[in-house]
Design a protein around this motif. Structure first.
Motif, PDB file in Angstrom:
ATOM      1  N   PRO A 151     -26.091  32.240  50.011  1.00  0.00           N
ATOM      2  CA  PRO A 151     -27.474  31.967  50.436  1.00  0.00           C
ATOM      3  C   PRO A 151     -28.469  32.275  49.314  1.00  0.00           C
ATOM      4  O   PRO A 151     -28.216  33.131  48.454  1.00  0.00           O
ATOM      5  N   ALA A 152     -29.583  31.592  49.374  1.00  0.00           N
ATOM      6  CA  ALA A 152     -30.608  31.774  48.335  1.00  0.00           C
ATOM      7  C   ALA A 152     -31.441  33.011  48.618  1.00  0.00           C
ATOM      8  O   ALA A 152     -31.832  33.730  47.690  1.00  0.00           O
ATOM      9  N   GLN A 153     -31.720  33.268  49.917  1.00  0.00           N
ATOM     10  CA  GLN A 153     -32.614  34.388  50.241  1.00  0.00           C
ATOM     11  C   GLN A 153     -31.845  35.712  50.170  1.00  0.00           C
ATOM     12  O   GLN A 153     -30.702  35.793  50.651  1.00  0.00           O
ATOM     13  N   PRO A 154     -32.469  36.740  49.603  1.00  0.00           N
ATOM     14  CA  PRO A 154     -31.772  38.022  49.427  1.00  0.00           C
ATOM     15  C   PRO A 154     -31.259  38.622  50.733  1.00  0.00           C
ATOM     16  O   PRO A 154     -30.139  39.153  50.773  1.00  0.00           O
ATOM     17  N   ALA A 155     -32.045  38.544  51.813  1.00  0.00           N
ATOM     18  CA  ALA A 155     -31.615  39.141  53.086  1.00  0.00           C
ATOM     19  C   ALA A 155     -30.344  38.465  53.589  1.00  0.00           C
ATOM     20  O   ALA A 155     -29.404  39.128  54.057  1.00  0.00           O
ATOM     21  N   TYR A 156     -30.288  37.172  53.453  1.00  0.00           N
ATOM     22  CA  TYR A 156     -29.110  36.425  53.879  1.00  0.00           C
ATOM     23  C   TYR A 156     -27.935  36.729  52.944  1.00  0.00           C
ATOM     24  O   TYR A 156     -26.779  36.801  53.366  1.00  0.00           O
ATOM     25  N   ARG A 157     -28.246  36.898  51.643  1.00  0.00           N
ATOM     26  CA  ARG A 157     -27.180  37.190  50.680  1.00  0.00           C
ATOM     27  C   ARG A 157     -26.488  38.503  51.029  1.00  0.00           C
ATOM     28  O   ARG A 157     -25.284  38.652  50.854  1.00  0.00           O
ATOM     29  N   PRO A 177     -26.712  31.324  43.963  1.00  0.00           N
ATOM     30  CA  PRO A 177     -27.439  31.136  45.220  1.00  0.00           C
ATOM     31  C   PRO A 177     -27.724  29.659  45.490  1.00  0.00           C
ATOM     32  O   PRO A 177     -28.104  28.920  44.583  1.00  0.00           O
ATOM     33  N   GLY A 178     -27.496  29.290  46.722  1.00  0.00           N
ATOM     34  CA  GLY A 178     -27.759  27.901  47.126  1.00  0.00           C
ATOM     35  C   GLY A 178     -26.590  26.960  46.855  1.00  0.00           C
ATOM     36  O   GLY A 178     -26.682  25.771  47.132  1.00  0.00           O
ATOM     37  N   ILE A 204     -31.809  35.282  61.108  1.00  0.00           N
ATOM     38  CA  ILE A 204     -30.799  36.037  60.362  1.00  0.00           C
ATOM     39  C   ILE A 204     -29.662  36.502  61.277  1.00  0.00           C
ATOM     40  O   ILE A 204     -28.499  36.558  60.855  1.00  0.00           O
ATOM     41  N   TYR A 209     -27.463  33.569  61.560  1.00  0.00           N
ATOM     42  CA  TYR A 209     -26.675  33.416  60.336  1.00  0.00           C
ATOM     43  C   TYR A 209     -25.531  34.427  60.306  1.00  0.00           C
ATOM     44  O   TYR A 209     -24.402  34.084  59.934  1.00  0.00           O
TER      45      TYR A 209
END
Lengths: 113, 401
Positions: free
Chosen positions: B153-159, B178-179, B343, B346
């Motif tokens: 994932p691109a977003q840090p929280a999702y990562r 990311p992405g 989130i 996800y």
């Protein structure tokens, strides 16, 4: 190649019709009249039986004037054996029923005054 | 001969060219016989029957129909599973699609060559179609799940969630662009998958072929038990085995009876089917089978049962997970009554994607357990029971006539 034991009712009727005069060649229309089957049902059965070597087919030698030659069918030796086996198999439950019925009836009759 | 008759005869001759050479004389025979049928509707019906025979023999042969259905299904599955070039290890995924379709198309032909034609039983036909459908269904489902599970994932929280689901304790060691889906199956994972597909197809094609001598009853017992076990397993593990993302319809202890039943079927199912198949061990016409053949029937039934169940639950489980990843409505339906933030959704999806790893394990171990348990069951039954007597007719005697 011998037949498989499981013949359909229509196939059994065709075998029975061919068994009536096993040495005689028979026509498709005569078989259709004897069995009551339509041509679309009768011929696939004849084709399958011929593929299995149970029926042999040939063309008429001398056609009637103004008519095309007709196709003739009769059972082979293997076809005769298969037909006899299939008939015996079909008759077996009937024989068993026939053997039981007199006993039951006899019991009932014996009870009756 | 009037104009209509000439036209009909010409049409018949043209249609006869659609047939194999050995069949053309039969069409000529039907047409010639039509002249003996009384003119009118009866003759028309006779010729219509002839047209029907041509259609059945030429236009609608079963093999052609089956090949067309397989081609359509394989094409649709390959189209859905074909990876984008941006997906990690796209070449491996493309190889998987091509190899699977070629195996499905080629192995039945090889099986016919070496093991003879398919068994004429309904259970045998069902098993072949089921196996082919399950492998085809697994193809796109596997591709969707793998592409999602390896998409960084691109977003840090999702990562963070992604890295935890990948087994890392934090984002430091968790690499990836990311992405982009940078992971995916490597050759080291692809080869065992293809070998497993070959093994499943090979075993089912062999057991459902005439030369294997597996009886109709054995095939029916194995397929029936396998389907029952598969349904129970799917109810237990529709989205893999996990405490986080499983049993959306049987939360908590409500699943416990089914879990117990699944264990019983996993261990006891193959043994019970083996006992049943060994006891029933009779050939065509009710002939008694030798002891070693009856043991073989029992083992075949047990292996079939667990292999069928593993295929069933894997195909349905992977497909459910893939559908959930593609369809938000399914995710919300599976979590009805819960308010899912983006989130949380996800997290649920990525855990479900990771939990599908249990299905390949089932595909490997279920048949092995089936083999062991059915061998035990068949051996015990066969040792403790004399061979069944031949079904011979009772000789006629004066007493029983």
């Amino acid at each position: 190649m011998t037949s498989s034991p499981g013949f359909s009712a229509q196939t059994l009727s065709v075998l029975a019709a061919l068994c009536d005069e096993p040495s005689q060649w028979q026509h498709g229309y005569a078989l259709a009249k004897q069995t009551g089957l339509k041509s679309g049902t009768l011929y696939p059965i004849l084709i399958r039986l011929a593929d299995r070597g149970l029926v042999e087919a040939c063309w008429q030698d001398e056609p009637e004037p103004g008519r095309p030659r007709r196709h003739l069918y009769r059972l082979t030796a293997a076809g005769l054996a298969s037909a006899a086996e299939a008939r015996a198999r079909a008759a077996r439950p009937k024989a068993a029923r026939a053997a039981r019925t007199p006993t039951v009836r006899g019991t009932v009759v014996g009870v009756l005054p | 001969m009037n104009r209509w008759n000439r036209a009909a005869a010409a049409a018949r001759r043209a249609a006869a060219w659609l047939l194999p050479a050995g069949r053309r004389e039969w069409v000529a025979a039907i047409w010639a016989e039509a002249y003996e049928v009384p003119p009118g509707l009866a003759r028309l019906a006779w010729r219509a029957g002839g047209a029907w025979v041509i259609a059945r023999q030429a236009l609608l042969p079963r093999r052609l129909g089956r090949a067309a259905v397989f081609a359509a299904a394989a094409g649709a599955a390959a189209w859905a599973a074909w990876p984008q070039p941006t997906v990690g290890h796209a070449a491996v995924s493309q190889f998987h699609v091509i190899a699977t379709v070629l195996l499905l198309a080629g192995l039945p032909l090889l099986s016919r060559r070496f093991f003879g034609p398919p068994s004429p039983s309904r259970a045998g036909r069902f098993l072949r179609v089921f196996c082919c459908a399950a492998v085809l269904a697994l193809m796109p489902a596997l591709a969707i799940v793998e592409a999602f599970a390896n998409l960084t994932p691109a977003q840090p929280a999702y990562r963070y969630v992604f890295c935890i689901a990948q087994g890392w304790s934090n984002v430091q060691g968790c690499t990836g662009v990311p992405g982009r889906s940078t992971g995916g199956p490597a050759w080291a994972g692809e080869i065992p998958l293809i070998l497993m597909t070959v093994a499943y197809l090979g075993v089912i094609l062999f057991l459902t072929s005439r030369r294997s001598r597996v009886t109709r009853g054995t095939l029916a017992i194995g397929a029936g038990t396998g389907l029952l076990f598969g349904v129970v397993m799917y109810a237990v593990a529709p989205l893999g085995l996990s405490n986080d993302a499983t049993d959306p319809w049987l939360p908590g202890s409500a699943a416990d009876p089914l879990v117990a039943l699944a264990w019983i079927l996993l261990i006891g199912g193959p043994a019970a089917t083996a006992v049943l198949a060994t006891r029933r061990g009779r050939g065509p016409g009710g002939a008694a089978l030798p002891r070693n053949v009856r043991i073989g029937q029992g083992i075949a039934a047990g292996v079939l049962a667990n292999a069928t169940a593993a295929l069933f639950v894997s195909a349905l489980g992977f497909s459910t997970t893939a559908l959930m990843l593609r369809s938000p409505w399914l995710l919300h339906w599976l979590n009805h009554g819960q308010h899912l933030t983006a989130i949380a959704a996800y997290r649920y999806e990525i855990i479900a994607g990771a939990d599908t790893n249990v299905y390949p394990l089932m595909l490997i171990w279920f048949p092995v357990i089936g083999l062991i348990m059915s061998a035990l069951g068949a051996a015990c039954t066969s040792l403790g029971r004399p061979a069944p007597r031949e079904l011979t007719p009772v000789p006629a005697t004066p007493g029983n006539q």
